[in-house]
Design an enzyme around this catalytic site. Sequence first.
Site, PDB file in Angstrom:
ATOM      1  N   ASP A   9       0.878  -1.160   0.000  1.00 10.21           N
ATOM      2  CA  ASP A   9       0.000   0.000   0.000  1.00 10.21           C
ATOM      3  C   ASP A   9       0.923   1.220   0.000  1.00 10.21           C
ATOM      4  O   ASP A   9       2.148   1.088   0.184  1.00 10.21           O
ATOM      5  CB  ASP A   9      -0.901  -0.051   1.243  1.00 10.21           C
ATOM      6  CG  ASP A   9      -1.718   1.211   1.429  1.00 10.21           C
ATOM      7  OD1 ASP A   9      -2.267   1.706   0.431  1.00 10.21           O
ATOM      8  OD2 ASP A   9      -1.802   1.706   2.568  1.00 10.21           O
ATOM      9  N   ASP A  11      -0.094   5.083   1.184  1.00  9.25           N
ATOM     10  CA  ASP A  11      -0.316   5.992   2.306  1.00  9.25           C
ATOM     11  C   ASP A  11      -0.235   5.255   3.642  1.00  9.25           C
ATOM     12  O   ASP A  11      -0.832   4.187   3.820  1.00  9.25           O
ATOM     13  CB  ASP A  11      -1.698   6.648   2.193  1.00  9.25           C
ATOM     14  CG  ASP A  11      -1.783   7.605   1.014  1.00  9.25           C
ATOM     15  OD1 ASP A  11      -0.743   8.129   0.582  1.00  9.25           O
ATOM     16  OD2 ASP A  11      -2.906   7.834   0.512  1.00  9.25           O
TER      17      ASP A  11
END
Length: 272
Positions: A9, A11
């Site tokens: 991922d 963020d």
Amino acid sequence: MSGIVVVFDFDKTIVDVDSDNWVIDELGFTDLFNQLLPTMPWNSLMDKMMMELHSNGKTIEDIEEVLHRIPLHPRVIPAIQAAHTLGCDLRIVSDANMFFIETILKHLGIREYFSEISTNPGYVNEEERLRILPYHDFNKASHGCSLCPPNMCKGLIIDRIQDSILEEGKKRMIYLGDGSGDYCPSLRLKERDFMMPRKNFPVWDLICKDPLLVKAEIHGWSDGEELEQVLLHLINKISMEENAQFISSDCKLQTLSVSAHEDLPKVLPVRP
């Protein structure tokens, strides 16, 4: 080591904050963002906020300058570099957007380490305004997943990656994430895969409700230092397992070869 695919991922995983919030807050538009948030999906709101920034004189260069100083843990880049050096196939699956992610990765000098980035489209249009569009165009059709936001089902992306890596002969996946959007892909992982949820973040809480729903091995991490330690430990673990399997199969082949040789009829010496 080419058999390992590491999916990050972005963020609060590669960078330590939410890149959308970071840009909005740093450029002084938090109040407007919070005011509009209840009225539309997040992804659609970000596109609208980019229009507001442009209308108020904020330039693409202003956005890039903010992105260049986004906070991240000092051990994250070495972890990515080490995984790449060890031969892992690194990919990103993120609900941020392509413009933000590529601007940050290029500034950090690590863009070339990633073979694929799956995220919401983000581009500068002819008016020099940043447009942010949904990964799945929910105005045309729903992706059909009740766990994920309308613009992106990460689980469907993981399904596609799994299909592609099987064709390439790759076997194992390590997935790192923090948010609720990372829960759906965690449910798509196989028994020989590894899930790395960030401790005490939404995906961790969702997994902890019923860990048995996740087939993959679960290894939590709290910050960039622990991310590096756990990730490199898992890569090493997979490497050792694969080497052990190779040695075992090689020994079997040698044993079979010896056995076959022993079964051959003995040739009697010819008397002169």
